[in-house]
Design a protein around this motif. Structure first.
Motif, short mmCIF file in Angstrom:
data_model
loop_
_atom_site.label_atom_id
_atom_site.label_comp_id
_atom_site.label_asym_id
_atom_site.label_seq_id
_atom_site.Cartn_x
_atom_site.Cartn_y
_atom_site.Cartn_z
N TYR A 1 5.55 11.30 16.34
CA TYR A 1 6.99 10.85 16.27
C TYR A 1 7.53 11.43 15.03
CZ TYR A 1 5.88 7.58 19.77
OH TYR A 1 5.68 7.11 21.06
N ASP B 1 11.11 10.92 12.61
CA ASP B 1 12.37 10.34 12.62
C ASP B 1 12.65 9.70 13.90
OD1 ASP B 1 13.01 11.35 10.14
OD2 ASP B 1 13.69 13.01 10.74
N ASP B 2 11.37 8.75 14.41
CA ASP B 2 11.77 7.97 15.47
C ASP B 2 11.84 8.69 16.85
OD1 ASP B 2 11.35 5.51 14.03
OD2 ASP B 2 13.57 5.48 13.32
N ARG B 3 11.54 9.67 16.95
CA ARG B 3 11.57 10.67 18.27
C ARG B 3 10.20 11.45 18.55
NH1 ARG B 3 17.28 13.49 17.93
NH2 ARG B 3 18.68 11.52 18.00
N GLN C 1 -0.61 5.90 16.71
CA GLN C 1 0.82 6.89 16.33
C GLN C 1 0.32 7.41 15.00
OE1 GLN C 1 4.04 4.43 16.90
NE2 GLN C 1 3.97 4.22 18.83
N ARG D 1 3.44 8.73 12.44
CA ARG D 1 4.96 8.73 12.50
C ARG D 1 5.45 9.55 11.09
NH1 ARG D 1 6.78 5.43 16.56
NH2 ARG D 1 9.01 5.56 15.77
N ASP E 1 8.30 10.34 8.51
CA ASP E 1 9.72 9.89 8.34
C ASP E 1 10.14 10.86 7.15
OD1 ASP E 1 9.97 7.71 10.10
OD2 ASP E 1 8.29 6.77 8.98
#
Length: 78
Positions: free
Chosen positions: A33, A35-37, A69, A71, A73
């Motif tokens: 992921y 930025d949350d996508r 996951q 992630r 950011d």
């Protein structure tokens, strides 16, 4: 953090290494992921290496300690 090296040859090498690593992780069922996508390994590597802003990776684990996951950011420099 990603995005700190500006030498084009080093950026390309870093991108290839990072993409290979992320592809192996995805092959093991680990979600990526940014930025949350949801993001593909090549896109994540490209953005981390090429963009002027830096990304921080965060590993999300299950109760047994397995990675679920990764992630990325964006880190804001204020």
């Amino acid at each position: 953090m990603c995005g700190e090296n500006k030498d084009p040859a080093e950026q390309e090498k870093l991108k290839a290494t990072m993409q290979s690593y992320l592809e192996r992780m995805c092959g093991q069922g680990i979600g990526l992921y940014m930025d949350d996508r949801t993001v593909a390994p090549g896109v994540a590597a490209e953005r981390c290496v090429r963009e002027d802003s830096a990304y921080m990776s965060d590993f999300v684990y299950d109760d047994a300690g397995r990675i679920l996951q990764i992630r990325f950011d964006r880190v804001e420099n204020n």
